[in-house]
Design a protein around this motif. Structure first.
Motif, PDB file in Angstrom:
ATOM      1  N   ALA A 181       0.836  -1.208   0.000  1.00  0.00           N
ATOM      2  CA  ALA A 181       0.000   0.000   0.000  1.00  0.00           C
ATOM      3  C   ALA A 181       0.872   1.259   0.000  1.00  0.00           C
ATOM      4  CB  ALA A 181      -0.931  -0.009   1.214  1.00  0.00           C
ATOM      5  N   GLU A 182       2.029   1.168   0.626  1.00  0.00           N
ATOM      6  CA  GLU A 182       2.929   2.327   0.654  1.00  0.00           C
ATOM      7  C   GLU A 182       3.540   2.558  -0.731  1.00  0.00           C
ATOM      8  OE1 GLU A 182       5.402   1.237   4.011  1.00  0.00           O
ATOM      9  OE2 GLU A 182       4.265   2.550   5.358  1.00  0.00           O
ATOM     10  N   GLU A 183       3.847   1.460  -1.421  1.00  0.00           N
ATOM     11  CA  GLU A 183       4.414   1.585  -2.774  1.00  0.00           C
ATOM     12  C   GLU A 183       3.415   2.173  -3.751  1.00  0.00           C
ATOM     13  OE1 GLU A 183       6.026  -2.020  -4.593  1.00  0.00           O
ATOM     14  OE2 GLU A 183       7.187  -2.301  -2.744  1.00  0.00           O
ATOM     15  N   THR A 184       2.150   1.767  -3.618  1.00  0.00           N
ATOM     16  CA  THR A 184       1.147   2.181  -4.608  1.00  0.00           C
ATOM     17  C   THR A 184       0.465   3.487  -4.227  1.00  0.00           C
ATOM     18  OG1 THR A 184      -0.572   0.964  -3.443  1.00  0.00           O
ATOM     19  CG2 THR A 184       0.621  -0.228  -5.167  1.00  0.00           C
ATOM     20  N   GLY A 185       0.695   3.973  -3.026  1.00  0.00           N
ATOM     21  CA  GLY A 185       0.030   5.200  -2.588  1.00  0.00           C
ATOM     22  C   GLY A 185      -1.321   4.938  -1.927  1.00  0.00           C
ATOM     23  N   GLN A 186      -1.770   3.669  -1.956  1.00  0.00           N
ATOM     24  CA  GLN A 186      -3.069   3.345  -1.345  1.00  0.00           C
ATOM     25  C   GLN A 186      -3.044   3.551   0.166  1.00  0.00           C
ATOM     26  OE1 GLN A 186      -2.662  -0.507  -3.153  1.00  0.00           O
ATOM     27  NE2 GLN A 186      -4.705  -0.410  -3.993  1.00  0.00           N
ATOM     28  N   ILE A 187      -1.847   3.673   0.728  1.00  0.00           N
ATOM     29  CA  ILE A 187      -1.712   3.849   2.175  1.00  0.00           C
ATOM     30  C   ILE A 187      -2.439   5.108   2.661  1.00  0.00           C
ATOM     31  CG2 ILE A 187       0.485   5.135   2.091  1.00  0.00           C
ATOM     32  CD1 ILE A 187      -0.584   2.566   4.781  1.00  0.00           C
ATOM     33  N   LEU A 188      -2.573   6.109   1.795  1.00  0.00           N
ATOM     34  CA  LEU A 188      -3.233   7.337   2.249  1.00  0.00           C
ATOM     35  C   LEU A 188      -4.714   7.081   2.530  1.00  0.00           C
ATOM     36  CD1 LEU A 188      -1.488  10.049   0.057  1.00  0.00           C
ATOM     37  CD2 LEU A 188      -1.080   9.444   2.454  1.00  0.00           C
ATOM     38  N   ALA A 189      -5.386   6.390   1.609  1.00  0.00           N
ATOM     39  CA  ALA A 189      -6.806   6.079   1.822  1.00  0.00           C
ATOM     40  C   ALA A 189      -6.955   5.097   2.988  1.00  0.00           C
ATOM     41  CB  ALA A 189      -7.418   5.499   0.553  1.00  0.00           C
ATOM     42  N   ILE A 190      -6.089   4.120   3.038  1.00  0.00           N
ATOM     43  CA  ILE A 190      -6.168   3.121   4.109  1.00  0.00           C
ATOM     44  C   ILE A 190      -5.883   3.771   5.467  1.00  0.00           C
ATOM     45  CG2 ILE A 190      -5.046   1.048   5.056  1.00  0.00           C
ATOM     46  CD1 ILE A 190      -4.666   0.119   2.145  1.00  0.00           C
ATOM     47  N   GLY A 191      -4.852   4.602   5.502  1.00  0.00           N
ATOM     48  CA  GLY A 191      -4.492   5.272   6.750  1.00  0.00           C
ATOM     49  C   GLY A 191      -5.605   6.181   7.254  1.00  0.00           C
ATOM     50  N   GLU A 192      -6.276   6.846   6.329  1.00  0.00           N
ATOM     51  CA  GLU A 192      -7.394   7.708   6.722  1.00  0.00           C
ATOM     52  C   GLU A 192      -8.543   6.857   7.264  1.00  0.00           C
ATOM     53  OE1 GLU A 192      -8.573  10.696   3.893  1.00  0.00           O
ATOM     54  OE2 GLU A 192     -10.544  10.943   4.830  1.00  0.00           O
ATOM     55  N   TRP A 193      -8.776   5.727   6.609  1.00  0.00           N
ATOM     56  CA  TRP A 193      -9.828   4.816   7.086  1.00  0.00           C
ATOM     57  C   TRP A 193      -9.499   4.341   8.503  1.00  0.00           C
ATOM     58  CZ3 TRP A 193     -10.000  -0.083   8.990  1.00  0.00           C
ATOM     59  CH2 TRP A 193     -11.284  -0.630   9.155  1.00  0.00           C
ATOM     60  N   VAL A 194      -8.254   3.953   8.736  1.00  0.00           N
ATOM     61  CA  VAL A 194      -7.829   3.445  10.046  1.00  0.00           C
ATOM     62  C   VAL A 194      -8.053   4.509  11.127  1.00  0.00           C
ATOM     63  CG1 VAL A 194      -5.814   2.780  11.453  1.00  0.00           C
ATOM     64  CG2 VAL A 194      -6.136   1.764   9.180  1.00  0.00           C
ATOM     65  N   LEU A 195      -7.622   5.722  10.834  1.00  0.00           N
ATOM     66  CA  LEU A 195      -7.732   6.795  11.816  1.00  0.00           C
ATOM     67  C   LEU A 195      -9.199   7.069  12.163  1.00  0.00           C
ATOM     68  CD1 LEU A 195      -5.826   8.687  13.301  1.00  0.00           C
ATOM     69  CD2 LEU A 195      -6.023  10.301  11.403  1.00  0.00           C
ATOM     70  N   ARG A 196     -10.023   7.136  11.127  1.00  0.00           N
ATOM     71  CA  ARG A 196     -11.444   7.421  11.357  1.00  0.00           C
ATOM     72  C   ARG A 196     -12.110   6.285  12.117  1.00  0.00           C
ATOM     73  NH1 ARG A 196     -12.635   9.177   6.608  1.00  0.00           N
ATOM     74  NH2 ARG A 196     -12.726  11.395   7.126  1.00  0.00           N
ATOM     75  N   GLU A 197     -11.822   5.054  11.696  1.00  0.00           N
ATOM     76  CA  GLU A 197     -12.444   3.879  12.318  1.00  0.00           C
ATOM     77  C   GLU A 197     -12.028   3.760  13.795  1.00  0.00           C
ATOM     78  OE1 GLU A 197     -14.706   2.080  11.136  1.00  0.00           O
ATOM     79  OE2 GLU A 197     -14.662   0.119  12.145  1.00  0.00           O
ATOM     80  N   ALA A 198     -10.742   3.964  14.075  1.00  0.00           N
ATOM     81  CA  ALA A 198     -10.253   3.854  15.453  1.00  0.00           C
ATOM     82  C   ALA A 198     -10.906   4.927  16.323  1.00  0.00           C
ATOM     83  CB  ALA A 198      -8.736   3.978  15.496  1.00  0.00           C
ATOM     84  N   CYS A 199     -10.984   6.157  15.812  1.00  0.00           N
ATOM     85  CA  CYS A 199     -11.589   7.240  16.599  1.00  0.00           C
ATOM     86  C   CYS A 199     -13.084   6.993  16.784  1.00  0.00           C
ATOM     87  CB  CYS A 199     -11.356   8.594  15.919  1.00  0.00           C
ATOM     88  SG  CYS A 199      -9.626   9.111  15.943  1.00  0.00           S
ATOM     89  N   ARG A 200     -13.735   6.510  15.724  1.00  0.00           N
ATOM     90  CA  ARG A 200     -15.179   6.255  15.791  1.00  0.00           C
ATOM     91  C   ARG A 200     -15.457   5.137  16.807  1.00  0.00           C
ATOM     92  NH1 ARG A 200     -18.786   3.029  13.902  1.00  0.00           N
ATOM     93  NH2 ARG A 200     -17.281   1.684  12.846  1.00  0.00           N
ATOM     94  N   GLU A 201     -14.717   4.040  16.699  1.00  0.00           N
ATOM     95  CA  GLU A 201     -14.949   2.936  17.635  1.00  0.00           C
ATOM     96  C   GLU A 201     -14.644   3.363  19.069  1.00  0.00           C
ATOM     97  OE1 GLU A 201     -15.200  -1.198  15.864  1.00  0.00           O
ATOM     98  OE2 GLU A 201     -13.078  -0.726  15.577  1.00  0.00           O
ATOM     99  N   ALA A 202     -13.514   4.030  19.252  1.00  0.00           N
ATOM    100  CA  ALA A 202     -13.130   4.428  20.617  1.00  0.00           C
ATOM    101  C   ALA A 202     -14.164   5.382  21.210  1.00  0.00           C
ATOM    102  CB  ALA A 202     -11.742   5.063  20.617  1.00  0.00           C
ATOM    103  N   SER A 203     -14.768   6.205  20.374  1.00  0.00           N
ATOM    104  CA  SER A 203     -15.750   7.164  20.902  1.00  0.00           C
ATOM    105  C   SER A 203     -17.000   6.434  21.407  1.00  0.00           C
ATOM    106  CB  SER A 203     -16.122   8.206  19.844  1.00  0.00           C
ATOM    107  OG  SER A 203     -16.962   7.625  18.877  1.00  0.00           O
ATOM    108  N   ASN A 204     -17.176   5.171  20.990  1.00  0.00           N
ATOM    109  CA  ASN A 204     -18.327   4.381  21.453  1.00  0.00           C
ATOM    110  C   ASN A 204     -17.982   3.407  22.571  1.00  0.00           C
ATOM    111  OD1 ASN A 204     -20.221   5.482  19.639  1.00  0.00           O
ATOM    112  ND2 ASN A 204     -19.429   4.178  18.002  1.00  0.00           N
ATOM    113  N   TRP A 205     -16.708   3.340  22.969  1.00  0.00           N
ATOM    114  CA  TRP A 205     -16.339   2.417  24.038  1.00  0.00           C
ATOM    115  C   TRP A 205     -17.009   2.825  25.347  1.00  0.00           C
ATOM    116  CZ3 TRP A 205     -10.288   2.240  23.158  1.00  0.00           C
ATOM    117  CH2 TRP A 205     -10.026   1.484  22.002  1.00  0.00           C
ATOM    118  N   PRO A 206     -17.329   1.831  26.178  1.00  0.00           N
ATOM    119  CA  PRO A 206     -17.958   2.146  27.455  1.00  0.00           C
ATOM    120  C   PRO A 206     -16.965   2.755  28.452  1.00  0.00           C
ATOM    121  CG  PRO A 206     -17.589  -0.213  27.247  1.00  0.00           C
ATOM    122  CD  PRO A 206     -17.203   0.405  25.945  1.00  0.00           C
ATOM    123  N   ASN A 207     -15.664   2.678  28.158  1.00  0.00           N
ATOM    124  CA  ASN A 207     -14.687   3.314  29.046  1.00  0.00           C
ATOM    125  C   ASN A 207     -14.020   4.439  28.265  1.00  0.00           C
ATOM    126  OD1 ASN A 207     -12.574   2.290  27.370  1.00  0.00           O
ATOM    127  ND2 ASN A 207     -12.794   0.314  28.397  1.00  0.00           N
TER     128      ASN A 207
END
Ligand code: C2E
Ligand code: MG
Ligand code: MG
Ligand code: MG
Length: 285
Positions: free
Chosen positions: A81-107
């Protein structure tokens, strides 16, 4: 073989090299649709304070559930993904997903997200982090970004500029895989990291290798003199954990404390009543 022993230069055809290239091309192709097809997921691995066994947070670790090849490790597909540049879309997905999930954690534990060096030198990174925090409503105090030094080597000015802006939001910055690759003392000196993560290779060799133990001690001393807490990765056994207790390490992460897991089960397993953490708390008085 005889020829090779005589030192001849042999021009050979290596079919496995061809197959390798083909496999990489196929992965790169499939990766293009991985996000839309909802094939990426995050697992979360607990990190804890050594003094009392309390959870300090979770590291988000990416997995690709490939429709025919099964689960693919980030070690395999992130470099592609780093070679092809896809890492930017994937990295953005990861950041959003992690923040979204964490914002719903009970702790309200912290979530640590790995950033690719390529992401770290994008001029838009601070704006992206800001936007995702606003979108998901996650407090910046609950986000930590893990970076490796290669980005700082690539474009030091841009990387440090981005890190300062992101840190100013209240987001913590950890130096990942310390002791391997390009780790240099200059980087530690150029930026106020909030955490140093000792690469797991040192702890994994620590039982047999005095050198590895010496390096762990040296990194702990460095962290102490710079007032930066140190987390050791790769805590697989009680003996690894004991070593960290004896040497005065602040935080730990590894299979001994908890494997990466799906968010709901991992969160339940590490609630205050959890056996492993409770045992550690008791052991540490
Ligand atoms: P990392 O950031 O250093 O993550 C720690 C790796 O060590 C993880 O491997 C984790 O599962 C593994 N680990 C944890 N505890 C132990 C242990 O006790 N023993 C051993 N042997 N290993 C342990 P994983 O999940 O395969 O990830 C590998 C690497 O892939 C990560 O290393 C990180 O560099 C990269 N990565 C993972 N997720 C992402 C992501 O979302 N974005 C980017 N850019 N890279 C990622
Ligand atoms: Mg990491
Ligand atoms: Mg690491
Ligand atoms: Mg790593």
């Amino acid at each position: 073989r005889a020829k090779a022993q005589l030192g001849d230069t042999i021009c050979y055809y290596e079919p496995s090299m061809d197959e390798n290239a083909r496999a990489r091309r196929k992965l790169a192709n499939d990766l293009r649709q991985a996000i839309e097809r909802d094939e990426l997921t995050l697992l979360y691995q607990p990190q804890c304070f050594i003094s009392d066994g309390r959870l300090s947070g979770y590291e988000a670790l990416l997995r690709w559930r490939h429709p025919t090849s099964g689960t693919i490790s980030p070690v395999e597909f992130i470099p592609i993904a780093e070679e092809t540049g896809q890492i930017l879309a994937i990295g953005e997905w990861v950041l959003r997903e992690a923040c979204r999930e964490a914002s719903n954690w009970p702790n309200s534990h912290r979530v640590a997200v790995n950033l690719s060096p390529i992401q770290l030198v994008q001029p838009e990174l601070p704006a992206l982090v800001t936007r995702i925090l606003l979108e998901t409503g996650l407090s910046p105090r609950r986000l930590e970004l893990e970076i490796t030094e290669s980005a700082i080597i690539t474009d030091k000015d841009r990387a440090l500029h981005n890190l300062r802006q992101i840190k100013a939001l209240g987001v913590a910055i950890a130096m990942d895989d310390f002791g391997t690759g390009y780790s240099s003392l200059d980087t530690l000196h150029s930026f106020p990291f909030d955490k140093i993560k000792i690469d797991k290779s040192f702890l994994l060799q620590s039982d047999q290798n005095e050198q590895a133990r010496a390096i762990i001690r040296a990194v702990l001393a460095l962290g102490q003199s710079l007032s930066i807490p140190v987390l050791a990765e790769g805590v697989e056994t009680a003996s690894h954990f004991d070593l960290l207790v004896n040497e005065g390490c602040q935080e730990a992460q590894g299979y001994y404390l908890g494997r990466p897991g799906e968010a709901p089960s991992v969160l339940v397993a590490h609630e205050p009543g959890s056996l492993k953490l409770a045992a550690l708390r008791a052991a540490n008085g």
